[in-house]
Scaffold this active site. Structure first.
Site, PDB file in Angstrom:
ATOM      1  N   THR A  12       0.852  -1.181   0.000  1.00 12.87           N
ATOM      2  CA  THR A  12       0.000   0.000   0.000  1.00 12.87           C
ATOM      3  C   THR A  12       0.897   1.243   0.000  1.00 12.87           C
ATOM      4  O   THR A  12       2.074   1.158   0.370  1.00 12.87           O
ATOM      5  CB  THR A  12      -0.974  -0.052   1.209  1.00 12.87           C
ATOM      6  OG1 THR A  12      -1.960   0.946   1.046  1.00 12.87           O
ATOM      7  CG2 THR A  12      -0.250   0.123   2.527  1.00 12.87           C
ATOM      8  N   GLU A  13       0.377   2.355  -0.469  1.00 11.40           N
ATOM      9  CA  GLU A  13       1.131   3.625  -0.484  1.00 11.40           C
ATOM     10  C   GLU A  13       2.394   3.578  -1.350  1.00 11.40           C
ATOM     11  O   GLU A  13       3.397   4.219  -1.026  1.00 11.40           O
ATOM     12  CB  GLU A  13       1.509   4.074   0.936  1.00 11.40           C
ATOM     13  CG  GLU A  13       0.310   4.296   1.868  1.00 11.40           C
ATOM     14  CD  GLU A  13      -0.600   5.440   1.435  1.00 11.40           C
ATOM     15  OE1 GLU A  13      -0.091   6.452   0.912  1.00 11.40           O
ATOM     16  OE2 GLU A  13      -1.834   5.313   1.586  1.00 11.40           O
ATOM     17  N   LYS A  16       0.089   3.779  -6.480  1.00 13.64           N
ATOM     18  CA  LYS A  16      -0.827   3.262  -7.509  1.00 13.64           C
ATOM     19  C   LYS A  16      -1.685   4.374  -8.078  1.00 13.64           C
ATOM     20  O   LYS A  16      -1.847   4.498  -9.291  1.00 13.64           O
ATOM     21  CB  LYS A  16      -1.781   2.203  -6.928  1.00 13.64           C
ATOM     22  CG  LYS A  16      -1.162   0.886  -6.576  1.00 13.64           C
ATOM     23  CD  LYS A  16      -2.229  -0.168  -6.249  1.00 13.64           C
ATOM     24  CE  LYS A  16      -3.199   0.207  -5.154  1.00 13.64           C
ATOM     25  NZ  LYS A  16      -2.611   0.301  -3.815  1.00 13.64           N
ATOM     26  N   THR A  17      -2.270   5.155  -7.186  1.00 14.16           N
ATOM     27  CA  THR A  17      -3.175   6.216  -7.643  1.00 14.16           C
ATOM     28  C   THR A  17      -2.399   7.273  -8.416  1.00 14.16           C
ATOM     29  O   THR A  17      -2.863   7.769  -9.452  1.00 14.16           O
ATOM     30  CB  THR A  17      -3.871   6.884  -6.435  1.00 14.16           C
ATOM     31  OG1 THR A  17      -4.470   5.878  -5.650  1.00 14.16           O
ATOM     32  CG2 THR A  17      -4.928   7.876  -6.890  1.00 14.16           C
ATOM     33  N   LYS A  38     -12.332   2.141  -9.091  1.00 12.90           N
ATOM     34  CA  LYS A  38     -11.687   1.678  -7.854  1.00 12.90           C
ATOM     35  C   LYS A  38     -12.745   0.823  -7.166  1.00 12.90           C
ATOM     36  O   LYS A  38     -13.729   1.362  -6.630  1.00 12.90           O
ATOM     37  CB  LYS A  38     -11.310   2.913  -7.026  1.00 12.90           C
ATOM     38  CG  LYS A  38     -10.814   2.627  -5.640  1.00 12.90           C
ATOM     39  CD  LYS A  38      -9.332   2.854  -5.494  1.00 12.90           C
ATOM     40  CE  LYS A  38      -8.856   2.379  -4.138  1.00 12.90           C
ATOM     41  NZ  LYS A  38      -7.405   2.249  -4.063  1.00 12.90           N
ATOM     42  N   SER A  48     -16.623  17.632   3.062  1.00 15.51           N
ATOM     43  CA  SER A  48     -17.013  18.896   3.701  1.00 15.51           C
ATOM     44  C   SER A  48     -17.967  19.680   2.807  1.00 15.51           C
ATOM     45  O   SER A  48     -18.627  20.614   3.262  1.00 15.51           O
ATOM     46  CB  SER A  48     -15.757  19.734   3.951  1.00 15.51           C
ATOM     47  OG  SER A  48     -15.168  20.046   2.697  1.00 15.51           O
ATOM     48  N   ASP A  62      -8.680   8.712  -3.685  1.00 16.82           N
ATOM     49  CA  ASP A  62      -8.171   8.036  -4.884  1.00 16.82           C
ATOM     50  C   ASP A  62      -9.165   8.191  -6.034  1.00 16.82           C
ATOM     51  O   ASP A  62      -8.788   8.486  -7.165  1.00 16.82           O
ATOM     52  CB  ASP A  62      -7.975   6.536  -4.616  1.00 16.82           C
ATOM     53  CG  ASP A  62      -6.754   6.251  -3.759  1.00 16.82           C
ATOM     54  OD1 ASP A  62      -6.122   7.208  -3.273  1.00 16.82           O
ATOM     55  OD2 ASP A  62      -6.440   5.062  -3.576  1.00 16.82           O
ATOM     56  N   GLU A 123      -8.044   0.505 -10.324  1.00 17.31           N
ATOM     57  CA  GLU A 123      -7.039   0.520  -9.259  1.00 17.31           C
ATOM     58  C   GLU A 123      -7.482  -0.387  -8.125  1.00 17.31           C
ATOM     59  O   GLU A 123      -8.511  -0.137  -7.487  1.00 17.31           O
ATOM     60  CB  GLU A 123      -6.823   1.946  -8.717  1.00 17.31           C
ATOM     61  CG  GLU A 123      -5.714   1.946  -7.666  1.00 17.31           C
ATOM     62  CD  GLU A 123      -5.606   3.220  -6.845  1.00 17.31           C
ATOM     63  OE1 GLU A 123      -6.081   4.278  -7.289  1.00 17.31           O
ATOM     64  OE2 GLU A 123      -5.040   3.131  -5.742  1.00 17.31           O
TER      65      GLU A 123
END
Ligand SMILES: [Mg+2]
Length: 232
Positions: A12-13, A16-17, A38, A48, A62, A123
């Site tokens: 992870t991290e 990919k995105t 995704k 928000s 993502d 993804e």
């Protein structure tokens, strides 16, 4: 096989995105109708209302990044139909929130994009052996979606092992591999492995290393040409 790629990571991290968004933008700039998908995202924040999502709904950062890069095609809500707040594997996040986790929708959610796109970029979440419940893993979803894998690997110490493990897991399941992109998700000024990683992976792997993306940088020309060629 539909035209597209299933983007997976060695961890992870790893970016990919980031890499998928660069690919989406490249394809969109070439006049391609790009679908982005995704299947599930966890670790989502509550909107928000400042961005494109209705306030109070869960936003997958993502999904927004992919959708913006692709030129805001169709409905953002369809990019990632299953969103969860907890930063856990998606089915565990769903369980923690008392929400259903729809294995069928993971698959059918792509139909919306294949119907209106020339090329689809999917993804995955986490890596190939990220669980999607007690019976299946991300690799099973990749197999069912029928798209070749693009493996994004972190260009840092440890990536030779992570990349070769990912390739072995894919090959064992008969998943086709389109290639590997090495990405540098954070500056690595003191990591002497960075320059040699692509060559060292090549020694042990028969799949193409398509190129390297420097930290925060653009796609190398070799990858731009490659993806435009795939999209035809
Ligand atoms: Mg991502």
């Amino acid at each position: 096989m539909p035209r597209g790629l299933f983007i997976t990571g060695t961890d992870t991290e790893v970016g990919k995105t980031y890499v998928a968004a660069l690919l989406a933008a490249e394809l969109a700039a070439a006049g391609c109708r790009v679908g982005v998908y995704k299947p599930a995202a966890s670790g989502c924040a509550v909107a928000s209302g400042d961005g494109p999502c209705p306030p109070g709904t869960l936003v997958s950062g993502d999904a927004v990044a992919l959708w913006e890069a692709a030129g805001r095609p169709a409905e953002l809500d369809r990019v990632c139909p299953q969103r969860f707040a907890a930063p856990l594997a998606p089915h565990l996040a769903a369980r923690a929130e008392g929400k259903p986790f729809d294995l069928e929708l993971l698959r059918t959610g792509l139909d919306y994009w294949t119907a209106r796109s020339d090329f689809v970029l999917v993804e995955g979440a986490g890596g190939l052996l990220c669980p999607l419940g007690e019976r299946e893993m991300m690799a099973d979803l990749a197999a069912d979606l029928g798209l070749p894998l693009l493996i994004v690997a972190r260009n840092a110490l440890g990536t030779i092992n992570h990349t070769l493990l990912t390739i072995e897991a894919a090959e064992r399941r008969g998943l086709p591999i389109a290639g590997i992109i090495l990405n540098t998700p954070a500056p690595r000024p003191n990591d002497p492995s960075v320059a040699g990683n692509p060559g060292e992976i090549r020694v042990h792997c028969s799949h193409p290393i398509l190129g390297e993306v420097p930290h925060g940088g653009p796609l190398p020309e070799s990858v731009r040409r490659w993806v435009r060629g795939l999209a035809g």
